[in-house]
Design a protein around this motif. Structure first.
Motif, mmCIF file in Angstrom:
data_model
loop_
_atom_site.group_PDB
_atom_site.id
_atom_site.type_symbol
_atom_site.label_atom_id
_atom_site.label_comp_id
_atom_site.label_asym_id
_atom_site.label_seq_id
_atom_site.Cartn_x
_atom_site.Cartn_y
_atom_site.Cartn_z
ATOM 1 N N THR A 73 0.855 -1.053 0.133
ATOM 2 C CA THR A 73 0.152 -0.101 -0.042
ATOM 3 C C THR A 73 1.024 1.180 0.131
ATOM 4 O OG1 THR A 73 -1.768 -1.130 1.172
ATOM 5 C CG2 THR A 73 -1.899 1.274 1.183
ATOM 6 N N PRO A 74 0.545 2.174 -0.857
ATOM 7 C CA PRO A 74 1.339 3.625 -0.874
ATOM 8 C C PRO A 74 1.189 4.244 0.482
ATOM 9 C CG PRO A 74 -0.195 3.357 -2.733
ATOM 10 C CD PRO A 74 -0.405 2.196 -1.852
ATOM 11 N N THR A 75 2.381 4.862 0.802
ATOM 12 C CA THR A 75 2.521 5.593 2.149
ATOM 13 C C THR A 75 1.190 6.287 2.524
ATOM 14 O OG1 THR A 75 4.852 5.629 1.850
ATOM 15 C CG2 THR A 75 3.754 7.355 3.489
ATOM 16 N N PRO A 76 0.726 7.279 1.484
ATOM 17 C CA PRO A 76 -0.303 8.112 1.983
ATOM 18 C C PRO A 76 -1.634 7.527 2.282
ATOM 19 C CG PRO A 76 0.734 8.861 -0.019
ATOM 20 C CD PRO A 76 1.359 7.537 0.269
ATOM 21 N N GLU A 77 -1.758 6.158 2.046
ATOM 22 C CA GLU A 77 -2.961 5.465 2.115
ATOM 23 C C GLU A 77 -2.754 4.541 3.618
ATOM 24 O OE1 GLU A 77 -4.426 3.371 -1.515
ATOM 25 O OE2 GLU A 77 -3.711 4.903 -2.485
ATOM 26 N N ARG A 78 -1.608 4.584 4.089
ATOM 27 C CA ARG A 78 -1.292 3.766 5.112
ATOM 28 C C ARG A 78 -1.814 4.162 6.638
ATOM 29 N NH1 ARG A 78 4.069 -0.176 4.636
ATOM 30 N NH2 ARG A 78 3.935 -0.469 2.603
ATOM 31 N N GLY A 79 -2.130 5.482 6.705
ATOM 32 C CA GLY A 79 -2.647 6.197 7.574
ATOM 33 C C GLY A 79 -1.619 6.066 9.102
ATOM 34 N N VAL A 80 -0.281 6.312 8.639
ATOM 35 C CA VAL A 80 0.654 6.343 9.604
ATOM 36 C C VAL A 80 1.072 7.925 9.709
ATOM 37 C CG1 VAL A 80 1.536 3.847 9.376
ATOM 38 C CG2 VAL A 80 2.489 5.920 8.074
ATOM 39 N N GLY A 81 1.707 8.437 10.800
ATOM 40 C CA GLY A 81 2.154 9.732 11.043
ATOM 41 C C GLY A 81 3.641 9.605 11.211
ATOM 42 N N VAL A 82 4.489 10.405 10.658
ATOM 43 C CA VAL A 82 5.810 10.251 10.562
ATOM 44 C C VAL A 82 6.448 11.439 11.284
ATOM 45 C CG1 VAL A 82 7.881 9.810 9.660
ATOM 46 C CG2 VAL A 82 6.024 8.831 8.754
ATOM 47 N N VAL A 83 7.505 11.417 12.358
ATOM 48 C CA VAL A 83 8.088 12.615 12.903
ATOM 49 C C VAL A 83 9.712 12.272 12.697
ATOM 50 C CG1 VAL A 83 8.691 13.913 14.942
ATOM 51 C CG2 VAL A 83 6.331 12.948 14.602
ATOM 52 N N PHE A 84 10.208 13.220 11.957
ATOM 53 C CA PHE A 84 11.753 12.936 11.673
ATOM 54 C C PHE A 84 12.545 13.902 12.788
ATOM 55 C CE2 PHE A 84 9.569 12.376 7.711
ATOM 56 C CZ PHE A 84 10.037 11.294 7.325
ATOM 57 N N GLY A 140 13.071 22.615 20.942
ATOM 58 C CA GLY A 140 11.976 21.783 21.311
ATOM 59 C C GLY A 140 10.870 22.226 20.951
ATOM 60 N N GLN A 141 10.367 23.419 20.615
ATOM 61 C CA GLN A 141 9.311 23.918 20.333
ATOM 62 C C GLN A 141 8.841 23.601 18.994
ATOM 63 O OE1 GLN A 141 9.524 28.113 21.126
ATOM 64 N NE2 GLN A 141 8.362 28.054 22.811
ATOM 65 N N ARG A 142 9.941 23.409 18.067
ATOM 66 C CA ARG A 142 9.588 23.123 16.657
ATOM 67 C C ARG A 142 9.582 21.561 16.533
ATOM 68 N NH1 ARG A 142 13.922 26.783 15.648
ATOM 69 N NH2 ARG A 142 15.673 25.344 15.794
ATOM 70 N N GLN A 143 9.979 20.671 17.243
ATOM 71 C CA GLN A 143 9.746 19.476 17.673
ATOM 72 C C GLN A 143 8.299 18.830 18.066
ATOM 73 O OE1 GLN A 143 10.304 16.764 16.013
ATOM 74 N NE2 GLN A 143 12.266 16.132 16.783
ATOM 75 N N ARG A 144 7.835 20.014 19.065
ATOM 76 C CA ARG A 144 6.428 19.764 19.373
ATOM 77 C C ARG A 144 5.418 20.136 18.127
ATOM 78 N NH1 ARG A 144 5.724 23.056 24.633
ATOM 79 N NH2 ARG A 144 7.641 24.000 24.372
ATOM 80 N N VAL A 145 5.547 21.065 17.268
ATOM 81 C CA VAL A 145 5.063 21.364 16.115
ATOM 82 C C VAL A 145 5.022 20.173 15.102
ATOM 83 C CG1 VAL A 145 4.881 22.696 14.160
ATOM 84 C CG2 VAL A 145 5.226 23.695 16.265
ATOM 85 N N ALA A 146 6.171 19.574 15.084
ATOM 86 C CA ALA A 146 6.190 18.376 14.208
ATOM 87 C C ALA A 146 5.373 17.212 14.602
ATOM 88 C CB ALA A 146 7.630 17.922 13.903
ATOM 89 N N LEU A 147 5.554 17.085 16.115
ATOM 90 C CA LEU A 147 4.681 16.106 16.527
ATOM 91 C C LEU A 147 3.270 16.141 16.403
ATOM 92 C CD1 LEU A 147 4.441 13.635 18.492
ATOM 93 C CD2 LEU A 147 4.839 15.159 20.430
ATOM 94 N N ALA A 148 2.724 17.521 16.610
ATOM 95 C CA ALA A 148 1.179 17.639 16.553
ATOM 96 C C ALA A 148 0.915 17.628 15.053
ATOM 97 C CB ALA A 148 1.045 19.398 16.935
ATOM 98 N N ARG A 149 1.713 17.984 14.080
ATOM 99 C CA ARG A 149 1.319 17.954 12.630
ATOM 100 C C ARG A 149 1.220 16.210 12.240
ATOM 101 N NH1 ARG A 149 5.794 19.790 8.411
ATOM 102 N NH2 ARG A 149 6.680 18.032 9.242
ATOM 103 N N ALA A 150 2.108 15.429 12.770
ATOM 104 C CA ALA A 150 2.068 13.994 12.649
ATOM 105 C C ALA A 150 0.827 13.533 13.163
ATOM 106 C CB ALA A 150 3.138 13.401 13.073
#
Length: 337
Positions: A73-84, A140-150
């Protein structure tokens, strides 16, 4: 299936350039838990994470998310969130717009987008920074934004690739603890890639130690800490004394393998030391004072150097002096070769 696992990986195989990267990986993650993939550089943990996300196709094996086979299944259809590790935020968008980007791409109703973004801003403690750009935030705040986006699209599985490693310790430790509280409150299933043992112990319900593309051991942190299954795992964790069983005194001698014991188990021998303890006559090789404890490097005859951790205020032996130490029998565990 009434309550399928959040993630099942079965016999995952992958080779790149003819070199095996994943060699028969099998994992099972219950819903609402965190699985940490712990290992050194090049062990395959990030490649496994990418395969779960669909960013790296497998040569063989299956990946199931909530009981659904997504191996092809392609990535957009897997329903996963990713934080880099690198955050990967859009510098020209506000905090609120970064968080809502995935919702906008899915064309969710505007009112639902706004409500979800507001909810996540509160959850990660950034409501007052909603209009700022990423460059105006701390790491740390940027990482929290990335987490919230995921988290915004409510993924069935959240994948985190060394998300806190780029932060200074005074930011990293509080952030990962607040993340653990948030994860437990949401019941979010997660897979975390890390090389930090403390991070794995603190965040994960299960820790999978990876070496050479294989899972050497997958256990709850307490079990991994107390009873590693192999000498390789014990040496990688670095939390154990390792003593050769072939050169041990009579009751401890074995034809092969080694004895291991937690670092804290090694103590100076006292008059009341039990007769069942393994006593060692050692010589002090070096003394290294530290903020939390003094590290004393010692060596017993026929054994590799051992480390004694002395608490603050304890008398320090001199380098070259003799020091009698003891390991309680109940702390020792024999591991075959």
């Amino acid at each position: 299936m009434a309550n399928p696992s959040a993630l099942v990986v079965h016999q995952a195989h992958l080779a790149l350039g003819g070199r095996p990267i994943l060699q028969g990986i099998t994992l099972d993650l219950p819903p609402g838990q965190v699985l940490a993939l712990l290992g050194g550089s090049g062990c395959g943990k990030t490649t496994l994470l990418r395969a779960i996300a669909g960013l790296q196709p497998l040569d063989g094996g299956t990946v199931l998310l909530s009981g659904r086979d997504v191996s092809h299944t392609p990535t957009p259809e897997r329903g996963v969130g990713v934080v880099f590790q690198s955050y990967a935020l859009f510098p020209n968008l506000s905090v609120a717009d970064n968080i809502g980007f995935g919702l906008q791409a899915r064309r969710e109703p505007a009112a639902q987008q706004q409500a979800r973004v507001a909810e996540l801003l509160q959850l990660v403690g950034l409501a007052e920074h909603a209009a700022k750009r990423p460059a105006q935030l701390s790491g740390g705040q940027r990482q929290r934004v990335a987490l919230a986006r995921a988290l915004a699209p409510r993924p069935s599985l959240l994948l985190l690739d060394e998300p806190f490693s780029a932060l200074d310790e005074n930011f990293r430790v509080p952030l990962r603890r607040s993340f653990r509280q948030l994860q437990q409150a949401l019941g979010q299933s997660c897979v975390l890639v890390t090389h930090d043992r403390d991070e794995a112990y603190e965040l994960a319900d299960q820790v999978a130690v990876m070496m050479d593309g294989r899972i050497e051991q997958c256990s709850p942190p307490e079990q991994l800490w107390q009873r590693p299954r192999s000498r390789r795992v014990a040496e990688f964790l670095g939390a154990f004394h390792t003593l050769d069983a072939r050169t041990a005194p009579g009751p401890w001698r074995r034809d092969s393998g080694c004895w291991i014991a937690p670092l804290a188990a090694l103590q100076p021998a006292q008059a009341d030391t039990p007769a069942t303890a393994w006593t060692l006559a050692t010589q002090v090789l070096a003394v290294h004072p530290g903020l939390l404890y003094t590290s004393v490097l010692v060596q017993a005859h026929g054994q590799a150097p051992l480390t004694l951790c002395l608490p603050p205020g304890a008398s320090r032996p001199a380098a070259g002096s003799a020091l009698a130490l003891a390991l309680p029998a109940e702390a020792l565990c024999w591991l075959p070769d």
